[in-house]
Structures are given as C-alpha cells and as structure tokens.
Scaffold this active site. Structure first.
Site, PDB file in Angstrom:
ATOM      1  N   ASN A  71       0.825  -1.208   0.000  1.00  0.00           N
ATOM      2  CA  ASN A  71       0.000   0.000   0.000  1.00  0.00           C
ATOM      3  C   ASN A  71       0.862   1.263   0.000  1.00  0.00           C
ATOM      4  O   ASN A  71       0.466   2.289  -0.541  1.00  0.00           O
ATOM      5  CB  ASN A  71      -0.913   0.006   1.233  1.00  0.00           C
ATOM      6  CG  ASN A  71      -1.892  -1.162   1.235  1.00  0.00           C
ATOM      7  OD1 ASN A  71      -2.147  -1.770   0.193  1.00  0.00           O
ATOM      8  ND2 ASN A  71      -2.455  -1.484   2.393  1.00  0.00           N
ATOM      9  N   ASN A 171      -0.042  -1.702  -6.989  1.00  0.00           N
ATOM     10  CA  ASN A 171      -0.303  -2.627  -5.879  1.00  0.00           C
ATOM     11  C   ASN A 171      -1.787  -2.609  -5.510  1.00  0.00           C
ATOM     12  O   ASN A 171      -2.360  -1.534  -5.306  1.00  0.00           O
ATOM     13  CB  ASN A 171       0.508  -2.219  -4.640  1.00  0.00           C
ATOM     14  CG  ASN A 171       0.196  -3.096  -3.439  1.00  0.00           C
ATOM     15  OD1 ASN A 171       0.548  -4.280  -3.417  1.00  0.00           O
ATOM     16  ND2 ASN A 171      -0.504  -2.554  -2.456  1.00  0.00           N
ATOM     17  N   GLU A 172      -2.375  -3.775  -5.433  1.00  0.00           N
ATOM     18  CA  GLU A 172      -3.766  -3.946  -4.962  1.00  0.00           C
ATOM     19  C   GLU A 172      -4.682  -2.825  -5.432  1.00  0.00           C
ATOM     20  O   GLU A 172      -5.405  -2.216  -4.634  1.00  0.00           O
ATOM     21  CB  GLU A 172      -3.790  -4.071  -3.425  1.00  0.00           C
ATOM     22  CG  GLU A 172      -3.114  -5.325  -2.938  1.00  0.00           C
ATOM     23  CD  GLU A 172      -3.371  -5.665  -1.482  1.00  0.00           C
ATOM     24  OE1 GLU A 172      -3.906  -4.823  -0.730  1.00  0.00           O
ATOM     25  OE2 GLU A 172      -3.040  -6.810  -1.083  1.00  0.00           O
ATOM     26  N   TYR A 243      -4.127 -13.415   2.666  1.00  0.00           N
ATOM     27  CA  TYR A 243      -3.755 -13.590   4.074  1.00  0.00           C
ATOM     28  C   TYR A 243      -4.885 -14.341   4.755  1.00  0.00           C
ATOM     29  O   TYR A 243      -6.056 -14.090   4.470  1.00  0.00           O
ATOM     30  CB  TYR A 243      -3.572 -12.233   4.762  1.00  0.00           C
ATOM     31  CG  TYR A 243      -2.445 -11.402   4.185  1.00  0.00           C
ATOM     32  CD1 TYR A 243      -1.137 -11.641   4.566  1.00  0.00           C
ATOM     33  CD2 TYR A 243      -2.695 -10.386   3.260  1.00  0.00           C
ATOM     34  CE1 TYR A 243      -0.086 -10.880   4.043  1.00  0.00           C
ATOM     35  CE2 TYR A 243      -1.659  -9.628   2.737  1.00  0.00           C
ATOM     36  CZ  TYR A 243      -0.364  -9.881   3.133  1.00  0.00           C
ATOM     37  OH  TYR A 243       0.673  -9.135   2.614  1.00  0.00           O
ATOM     38  N   GLU A 291       2.041 -11.787  -2.372  1.00  0.00           N
ATOM     39  CA  GLU A 291       1.804 -11.567  -0.935  1.00  0.00           C
ATOM     40  C   GLU A 291       1.011 -12.764  -0.422  1.00  0.00           C
ATOM     41  O   GLU A 291      -0.124 -12.981  -0.882  1.00  0.00           O
ATOM     42  CB  GLU A 291       1.017 -10.277  -0.660  1.00  0.00           C
ATOM     43  CG  GLU A 291       1.819  -9.017  -0.870  1.00  0.00           C
ATOM     44  CD  GLU A 291       1.102  -7.750  -0.419  1.00  0.00           C
ATOM     45  OE1 GLU A 291       0.373  -7.797   0.593  1.00  0.00           O
ATOM     46  OE2 GLU A 291       1.267  -6.731  -1.105  1.00  0.00           O
TER      47      GLU A 291
HETATM   48  O1  AHR Z   1       1.590  -6.669   3.532  1.00  0.00           O
HETATM   49  C1  AHR Z   1       0.772  -5.735   4.166  1.00  0.00           C
HETATM   50  C2  AHR Z   1      -0.209  -5.079   3.203  1.00  0.00           C
HETATM   51  O2  AHR Z   1      -1.118  -6.048   2.776  1.00  0.00           O
HETATM   52  C3  AHR Z   1       0.368  -4.551   1.920  1.00  0.00           C
HETATM   53  O3  AHR Z   1       0.849  -3.261   2.059  1.00  0.00           O
HETATM   54  C4  AHR Z   1      -0.806  -4.573   0.989  1.00  0.00           C
HETATM   55  O4  AHR Z   1      -0.425  -4.755  -0.342  1.00  0.00           O
HETATM   56  C5  AHR Z   1      -1.675  -5.698   1.533  1.00  0.00           C
HETATM   57  O5  AHR Z   1      -2.978  -5.295   1.711  1.00  0.00           O
END
Ligand code: AHR
Length: 498
Positions: A71, A171-172, A243, A291
C-alpha cells in the site's frame, strides 16, 4: 489413518522457478527502519544495515524481494529516496499514517539486496502517479548512461545500471483502501499504457499486473478478466494476494484454508487461459503470488497506534505453532502449482507479518518466528522439479471444504540428486506415512526433521521452539516410511539414483 504419496520421476508438474520463494519488504512499521536499516545498532555495517538481520535473511535464501510496497507504494515518490540523505524530504505516508524520513531509498535497497543475495522486484506507483514516473524510474535504474535520469543515477553513486528485471505495476489497485484505487477498466488501461512506456525504455523487463487482493474480494474474477482484456499482451504475470486469519480460534477450519489457497490459484489460472483462448493467443500468463501469509494477531494493537510516528510497531504478528502448519501447507500448495506460479513472496520479511523479528535492545537482537522454519526448509530444499502428487489420505469436512488430513509434495533436485518430501499432518493423531517412488531408486536418508509437539498457540519469542530429528525413517529402493507426529510439519531428504 494412513497417508500415502506416490510419485514418478517421469511425471512432473514442472521445474520450480526459484523465485517462488521470494519475499517482500515494505516501508511499513519496523520493516525498513529498525529492521533492515538502523545505523545506531551495534551490528550496523558501514551502510547502516543490521548485520544480524542480513545473516537471518540469508538463512531464508530468498532469491527475490518485492519493494517498496505494498500500500505504501501507491503514495510514494521514488525520487524522495535518492540523492544526499540530508536533502531528502520527510513525508506523510498515507497508507500506514506514518512518518517517512526517506533515509532509506532505492540505492540503499539495491545495495542491501546484493548483501542478502537477492534480486529486486520493484513496484511502481500507479495510485497517485502513473506512466511518466514509471518510465523515469526504469530509465533511472536500467538505462546505461547519457540521459537525464541515468546520469543522475551515476551522480548518485551507481555507475552501472541496476538492470532490474521484475517490476510490479501498481499494488492492490482493486481495493478501496488503496490510495488511488481504480476500477478494473481504469487500471487495465493504465497498465497497458505504463507497460508500453516501461518496455520502450527497456524491452527486457518482466511485468506483473495486479490481480485481486484476495480471493474473497467481490470483484474477484471479473477484475482479472477486465485487466487482462486491456493488458494481456503487455504483462507477463498476474498477481495474487492472500492472508488468512483464525479469529474464530478453530484449528481444523484454519488449517483447511490451504484448500481456498489452492482454489484461488486454480481459478486465476483458468481466467488467464480463458482470456488467452478468447484472444486466440498462444501466450501464457503466469502467476506471481506476491503476498501470502497469515495475518491477524496484531490487528487489534494496530488500531491503538498513534499516527504520524516513525517506525511504529505495526503488523507485528507473533506467530504461533498452528500458523507455522498453515504456512507449510500453503508452501506445499505453491509447489503443486509450480507450472504456473513462477513468483511467490512471503509477506513480509522483517518485523511486519514476518518470519524474522528484531529487538531494538537486548538479547537476542533477532529472533525467528514459528513460520521461519517451514519457510526456511522449502526455500532451501524445495528446488529442482516438482513431482505430480498422487495421494491417498482421508479427508475431514470443514465449513466450505473437504480437507485432506495430510498435505504433501515431493521434489527432485537434479543438482543434489535428492528427493525431498514436505508433509503437514493436520490431524491430532499420529499418521503412518508412505512415499512410493517410480522410475528412480532411493539410496539413503540425508536428513529428516519435524516441527512438532507444541501447543497450537505457542509462540517463539524465547526461541525455545525449533526443528527436531524425525526418527525412524526407513528407506527401501522404491519406498520410504515414516511416522508423522500429530499436528506436525515434516521434511525428509533422500538421496536418489536416477
Ligand atoms: O503486507 C501488508 C499489506 O497487505 C500490503 O501493504 C498490501 O499490499 C496488503 O494489503
């Protein structure tokens, strides 16, 4: 219950791209400052890099490191991090509401990568910025000399180009939390234009476009399709992020999340291939799972942090034993998809949802989390060729999935002549495990270890947890047998004649 894995040296998934065991460092919390870089630390070298951290990172043998976010990158000006340190601006980092001093930037990162034997995966800001900054950054990094940006790099101390090969294009961008978040169409168009400019500067770059930030995102699927519709010919990889948490404290559900991880990968592969088919293209888009990890322990504490401080304690999850089992299981899943997942980044590397933690004072100055152990073993030994797993093992029912009690995969490394098998036992019972091998012969066990016997909530601040020998592994020509401890991560290396 029994678990059997049968493999055939002639039945291969793929060669394993070593970059599957990459990692990620972001300007976030104490990853860079107090992690990588701490000039006043007793172990700091002449560049201010912590040597204790360098040594720990080297143990993980990460071949590729994504940087500077995350982020963070979506609000970052890369130019702030170059040139004399006393002239670099202090800025607000909007992503993590922290203070960024820019004392660590591009040149420092490149130097540090050399010290840890890793290559960079450089992310460009497509949140607040765009085509112009991206092409300037490629010129700064990769153009030999004789232009404004390349000569500025030389003036700043790097005569030779950095020759950065892998680039993350944003990113994202699918997430509303992202500064400069975009619709799939807006982002796809921007990738097309940005990639075009980046490749005009350096045609040899490999580009990763943002896929979904998680499998559960409502735009999953349509996001990938629209982005690729716009930028299929411009990029080499599509990214995945995921995650997992265990807020419910439900072990069997938690360990079952590897099934979701597997489905996520399978789904993205299907989308890449369907877009290719629609475009009548023979090009194959591969995956960058850049990630992946467990992340939830620190979320409550993070909400209490004061904003606008430097190097705050953010995302400092202390991983427990069950987290290590899931991380091992996710790593096995990546290997099962080695034909399409060419880049992987365990997120992250130091202090922030990380296998390596630092203490600012006291002993030990660096400590290893539980997840360090399975990751270290796959990154060191999950190399060579991934063999197609033919498994025979009972399953259990989780809410959304049928979960095998064991996850396993075998690899064969032609350089070391070793078959290496990784196994997670998700059951609370001992499990007899058999590995059958065709078209090669086992010789002897080189090493066999287990990570087992701990309470599922135990964490490793005191460094009392670690790998132990897995005893009584027996080997015949075409068969190896072992007994897996309840809830365990296991690795067996067997020297093999082909
Ligand atoms: O890794 C932590 C955060 O998780 C990163 O900044 C982002 O890309 C994701 O949401």
């Amino acid at each position: 219950m029994k678990s059997t894995l049968s493999v055939d040296l002639n039945n291969q998934i793929s060669k394993i791209d070593p970059r599957i065991w990459g990692s990620f460092t972001e300007h976030l919390g104490r990853c860079v400052y107090e992690g990588i870089y701490q000039p006043d630390h007793p172990t700091a070298d002449e560049d201010g890099f912590r040597k204790d951290v360098i040594d720990a990172v080297k143990k993980l043998k990460v071949p590729l490191i994504r940087y500077p976010g995350g982020n963070f990158v979506s609000g970052y000006n890369w130019e702030d991090g170059i040139g004399p340190k006393d002239q670099r601006p202090k800025r607000l980092d909007l992503a993590w509401r922290s203070l960024e001093t820019n004392q660590f930037g591009l040149h420092e990162f490149m130097k540090w990568c050399t010290k840890v034997d890793a290559k960079p995966d450089m992310a460009v800001n497509l949140g607040t910025r765009g085509v112009d900054e991206a092409r300037n950054l490629v010129e700064y990094c990769n153009f030999p000399k004789g232009t404004y940006w390349s000569d500025l790099r030389r003036k700043n101390g790097a005569e030779k180009p950095f020759n950065i090969k892998v680039w993350s294009v944003g990113n994202e961008m699918d997430g509303d939390w992202q500064v400069g978040h975009k619709t799939a169409h807006e982002y796809g168009r921007l990738v097309h234009e940005t990639a075009k400019a980046m490749r005009l500067v350096d045609p040899s770059v490999e580009l990763v476009a943002c896929g979904s930030s998680n499998h559960q995102n409502t735009t999953f699927g349509s996001w990938e399709e629209t982005v690729l519709d716009n930028a299929f010919d411009d990029v080499d990889y599509l990214s995945l992020h995921q995650y997992y948490d265990n807020f419910d404290d439900n072990l069997s559900e938690f360990l079952g999340k590897s099934v979701d991880f597997d489905r996520f990968i399978t789904g993205v592969v299907a989308i890449c291939d369907s877009v290719a088919a629609r475009k009548r293209s023979t090009k194959q888009i591969n995956l960058a799972f850049d990630e992946w990890n467990v992340w939830y322990h620190s979320m409550g504490d993070d909400k209490k942090q004061k904003p606008w401080t430097q190097a705050p304690h953010l995302l400092e999850d202390h991983y427990n034993f069950e987290d290590a089992l899931l991380v091992g299981s996710l790593a096995i899943t990546l290997l099962k998809h080695a034909d399409r997942v060419k880049i992987g980044c365990l997120a992250q590397l130091i202090n922030v949802i990380a296998p390596i933690m630092t203490n600012t004072t006291g002993d030990p100055s660096v400590w290893y989390q539980t997840i360090f152990y399975p990751f270290m073993q796959v990154s060191n030994f999950g190399q060579g060729i991934a063999l197609k797993p033919d498994t025979d093992v009972p399953t259990y029912k989780a809410k959304d999935y049928e979960v095998p009690y064991t996850d396993s995969i075998a690899t064969y490394n032609p350089e070391t002549h070793e078959t290496v098998v990784f196994i997670v036992n998700k059951s609370t019972d001992k499990v007899p495990f058999t590995l059958n091998l065709s078209n090669a012969k086992f010789d002897h066990v080189v090493d066999a270890t287990q990570f087992a016997g701990y309470d599922i909530h135990q964490t490793n601040e005191d460094q009392s947890m670690g790998l132990e020998p897995l005893k009584q592994v027996t080997v015949e020509e075409n068969q190896a047998k072992a007994e897996l401890a309840p809830l365990s991560w296991n690795m067996i290396r067997i020297s093999t004649e082909v």
